[in-house]
Design an enzyme around this catalytic site. Structure first.
Site, PDB file in Angstrom:
ATOM      1  N   TYR A 159       0.871  -1.177   0.000  1.00 23.70           N
ATOM      2  CA  TYR A 159       0.000   0.000   0.000  1.00 23.70           C
ATOM      3  C   TYR A 159       0.902   1.218   0.000  1.00 23.70           C
ATOM      4  O   TYR A 159       2.024   1.171   0.533  1.00 23.70           O
ATOM      5  CB  TYR A 159      -0.890   0.022   1.251  1.00 23.70           C
ATOM      6  CG  TYR A 159      -2.145  -0.822   1.145  1.00 23.70           C
ATOM      7  CD1 TYR A 159      -2.989  -0.709   0.055  1.00 23.70           C
ATOM      8  CD2 TYR A 159      -2.506  -1.709   2.158  1.00 23.70           C
ATOM      9  CE1 TYR A 159      -4.144  -1.479  -0.046  1.00 23.70           C
ATOM     10  CE2 TYR A 159      -3.664  -2.476   2.070  1.00 23.70           C
ATOM     11  CZ  TYR A 159      -4.471  -2.348   0.966  1.00 23.70           C
ATOM     12  OH  TYR A 159      -5.619  -3.101   0.861  1.00 23.70           O
ATOM     13  N   THR A 208      -1.390  -2.694  -4.642  1.00 21.93           N
ATOM     14  CA  THR A 208      -2.859  -2.672  -4.589  1.00 21.93           C
ATOM     15  C   THR A 208      -3.352  -1.266  -4.919  1.00 21.93           C
ATOM     16  O   THR A 208      -2.943  -0.294  -4.281  1.00 21.93           O
ATOM     17  CB  THR A 208      -3.349  -3.121  -3.203  1.00 21.93           C
ATOM     18  OG1 THR A 208      -2.893  -4.455  -2.992  1.00 21.93           O
ATOM     19  CG2 THR A 208      -4.866  -3.093  -3.106  1.00 21.93           C
ATOM     20  N   HIS A 217     -11.126  -7.062  -4.781  1.00 21.75           N
ATOM     21  CA  HIS A 217     -10.711  -6.983  -3.374  1.00 21.75           C
ATOM     22  C   HIS A 217     -11.696  -7.735  -2.467  1.00 21.75           C
ATOM     23  O   HIS A 217     -11.984  -7.319  -1.352  1.00 21.75           O
ATOM     24  CB  HIS A 217     -10.598  -5.511  -2.957  1.00 21.75           C
ATOM     25  CG  HIS A 217      -9.677  -5.233  -1.801  1.00 21.75           C
ATOM     26  ND1 HIS A 217      -8.601  -4.391  -1.895  1.00 21.75           N
ATOM     27  CD2 HIS A 217      -9.668  -5.667  -0.523  1.00 21.75           C
ATOM     28  CE1 HIS A 217      -7.979  -4.320  -0.728  1.00 21.75           C
ATOM     29  NE2 HIS A 217      -8.606  -5.082   0.127  1.00 21.75           N
TER      30      HIS A 217
HETATM   31  C1  LIG Z   1      -9.970 -10.305   5.493  1.00 17.79           C
HETATM   32  C2  LIG Z   1      -9.367  -9.805   4.209  1.00 17.79           C
HETATM   33  C3  LIG Z   1      -8.283  -8.944   4.269  1.00 17.79           C
HETATM   34  C4  LIG Z   1      -7.702  -8.475   3.093  1.00 17.79           C
HETATM   35  N1  LIG Z   1      -6.589  -7.694   3.178  1.00 17.79           N
HETATM   36  C5  LIG Z   1      -5.986  -7.292   2.042  1.00 17.79           C
HETATM   37  C6  LIG Z   1      -4.787  -6.540   2.116  1.00 17.79           C
HETATM   38  O1  LIG Z   1      -4.254  -6.261   3.188  1.00 17.79           O
HETATM   39  N2  LIG Z   1      -4.246  -6.128   0.948  1.00 17.79           N
HETATM   40  C7  LIG Z   1      -4.793  -6.433  -0.264  1.00 17.79           C
HETATM   41  O2  LIG Z   1      -4.251  -6.026  -1.301  1.00 17.79           O
HETATM   42  N3  LIG Z   1      -5.919  -7.162  -0.363  1.00 17.79           N
HETATM   43  C8  LIG Z   1      -6.505  -7.601   0.763  1.00 17.79           C
HETATM   44  N4  LIG Z   1      -7.641  -8.371   0.673  1.00 17.79           N
HETATM   45  C9  LIG Z   1      -8.166  -8.764  -0.641  1.00 17.79           C
HETATM   46  C10 LIG Z   1      -7.581 -10.109  -1.109  1.00 17.79           C
HETATM   47  O3  LIG Z   1      -6.227  -9.975  -1.460  1.00 17.79           O
HETATM   48  C11 LIG Z   1      -8.325 -10.655  -2.355  1.00 17.79           C
HETATM   49  O4  LIG Z   1      -8.306  -9.677  -3.350  1.00 17.79           O
HETATM   50  C12 LIG Z   1      -9.755 -11.032  -2.020  1.00 17.79           C
HETATM   51  O5  LIG Z   1      -9.759 -11.981  -0.973  1.00 17.79           O
HETATM   52  C13 LIG Z   1     -10.546 -11.590  -3.198  1.00 17.79           C
HETATM   53  O6  LIG Z   1      -9.862 -12.518  -3.963  1.00 17.79           O
HETATM   54  P1  LIG Z   1      -9.635 -12.223  -5.531  1.00 17.79           P
HETATM   55  O7  LIG Z   1      -8.883 -10.946  -5.632  1.00 17.79           O
HETATM   56  O8  LIG Z   1      -8.835 -13.414  -6.001  1.00 17.79           O
HETATM   57  O9  LIG Z   1     -10.987 -12.153  -6.186  1.00 17.79           O
HETATM   58  C14 LIG Z   1      -8.239  -8.854   1.836  1.00 17.79           C
HETATM   59  C15 LIG Z   1      -9.337  -9.722   1.790  1.00 17.79           C
HETATM   60  C16 LIG Z   1      -9.909 -10.205   2.948  1.00 17.79           C
HETATM   61  C17 LIG Z   1     -11.081 -11.138   2.859  1.00 17.79           C
HETATM   62  C1  LIG Z   2      -6.470  -0.749   6.436  1.00 16.58           C
HETATM   63  C2  LIG Z   2      -6.422  -2.253   6.310  1.00 16.58           C
HETATM   64  C3  LIG Z   2      -6.693  -2.704   4.938  1.00 16.58           C
HETATM   65  C4  LIG Z   2      -6.630  -4.189   4.793  1.00 16.58           C
HETATM   66  C5  LIG Z   2      -7.422  -4.599   3.622  1.00 16.58           C
HETATM   67  O1  LIG Z   2      -6.999  -4.439   2.507  1.00 16.58           O
HETATM   68  C6  LIG Z   2      -8.750  -5.130   3.807  1.00 16.58           C
HETATM   69  O2  LIG Z   2      -9.210  -5.244   4.944  1.00 16.58           O
HETATM   70  O3  LIG Z   2      -9.397  -5.444   2.774  1.00 16.58           O
END
Ligand SMILES: Cc1cc2nc3c(=O)[nH]c(=O)nc-3n(C[C@H](O)[C@H](O)[C@H](O)COP(=O)(O)O)c2cc1C
Ligand SMILES: CCCCC(=O)C(=O)O
Length: 277
Positions: free
Chosen positions: A135, A161, A257
């Site tokens: 980030y 991201t 996401h």
């Molecule tokens: C609890 C949770 C936390 C996540 N935290 C992040 C994160 O810190 N950074 C990020 O880029 N994406 C984060 N994501 C998104 C995931 O990387 C991912 O994009 C999402 O689970 C959906 O999968 P897909 O992108 O394959 O469709 C998070 C998703 C969940 C469910």
């Molecule tokens: C500020 C935390 C962001 C983490 C994240 O990407 C998410 O929870 O989807």
């Protein structure tokens, strides 16, 4: 689960049910929830239900090999562990345990920028191949430092991201007053703790720290501070996929996401059809 119902979970839904029983509501809701009306969250599942398989028969399947490579790194299946924040909210060993699972299955793990174990702890925990999710903070020096730490600890790629100029409006987190714990990676650099009685503290932290001015021109900046390949994570349209090719990154990740950012965007699998067409 108790009595006659007692059995090992056999699918993801059953694991989710167990997690709901085991975790504090605030954390379960954070992990499971989407943003706003959660329309896209439902679509992410329903869109897969519209896709069916066309099995071809009388093919020798006595040996199955799903292995492939991503950026030249071997993986036992075309599956990567997506970066997700704060695993210690779900298990005391946090991302280190996830890393060991990745190593055991021979798949690549992307570590979240918002991890609860440090970049170094995860890197030294096992021999999995790691990518690092980035980030961009208003304090660019902090993001740049994390890139350096990832690089010097053997992470193989940066996932930038780009769908989080501000955190999605997650109504469960607002109601639960979701707390952002202090993250060890940033100790002495930035406080991830917000002491606010109003709404989601995580959202308050993100709006204080994340740089909403991030734009295409900043890819050149990122390239100037790292030799690692860059993947842009969070593309949902064909136009932006073309732009990513034009600015010269090594790859893109089509993703909404997990429906946690902008609601009413297409299901990821539908966006993939658009981008790939
Ligand atoms: C609890 C949770 C936390 C996540 N935290 C992040 C994160 O810190 N950074 C990020 O880029 N994406 C984060 N994501 C998104 C995931 O990387 C991912 O994009 C999402 O689970 C959906 O999968 P897909 O992108 O394959 O469709 C998070 C998703 C969940 C469910
Ligand atoms: C500020 C935390 C962001 C983490 C994240 O990407 C998410 O929870 O989807």
């Amino acid at each position: 689960m108790g009595g006659d119902d007692e059995h090992e979970p056999v699918n993801v839904k059953e694991y989710e049910e167990l997690a709901k029983q085991a975790l504090p509501k605030m954390y379960f809701d954070y992990f499971a929830g989407g943003s706003e009306d959660q329309h896209t969250l439902r679509q992410n599942v329903e869109a897969f239900q519209r896709i069916t398989l066309r099995p071809r028969i009388l093919v020798d399947v006595s040996k199955i090999d799903m292995s492939t490579s991503i950026l030249g790194y071997k993986t036992s299946a075309p599956i990567m562990i997506a970066p997700t924040a704060m695993h210690k909210l779900a298990h005391p060993q946090g991302e280190v345990l996830t890393a060991k699972a990745a190593a055991a299955c021979n798949v690549i793990m992307a570590l979240s920028f918002m991890s609860t174990c440090t970049i170094e702890e995860v890197a030294s925990s096992c021999n999995a191949v790691f990518f690092f999710q980035l980030y961009i903070y208003k304090r660019r020096d902090i993001s740049a430092l994390m890139v350096k730490r990832a690089e010097s600890n053997g992470y193989k790629a940066i996932l930038l991201t780009v769908d989080t100029p501000k955190l999605g409006r997650r109504e469960a987190d607002i109601k639960n007053k979701m707390i952002a714990p202090q993250l060890k990676n940033f100790e002495g650099l930035v406080s991830t703790k917000v002491d606010d009685d109003e709404g989601s503290n995580l959202e308050a932290f993100a709006s204080r720290s994340f740089d909403p001015s991030l734009s295409w021109k900043d890819i050149a900046w990122l390239k100037s501070i790292t030799k690692l390949p860059i993947l842009i994570k969070g593309i949902l349209t064909r136009e932006d996929a073309i732009k990513a090719v034009e600015v010269g990154v090594e790859g893109i990740i089509v993703s909404n996401h997990g429906a946690r950012q902008l609601d009413y965007v297409p299901a990821t699998i539908e966006a993939l059809e658009e981008v790939h067409a």
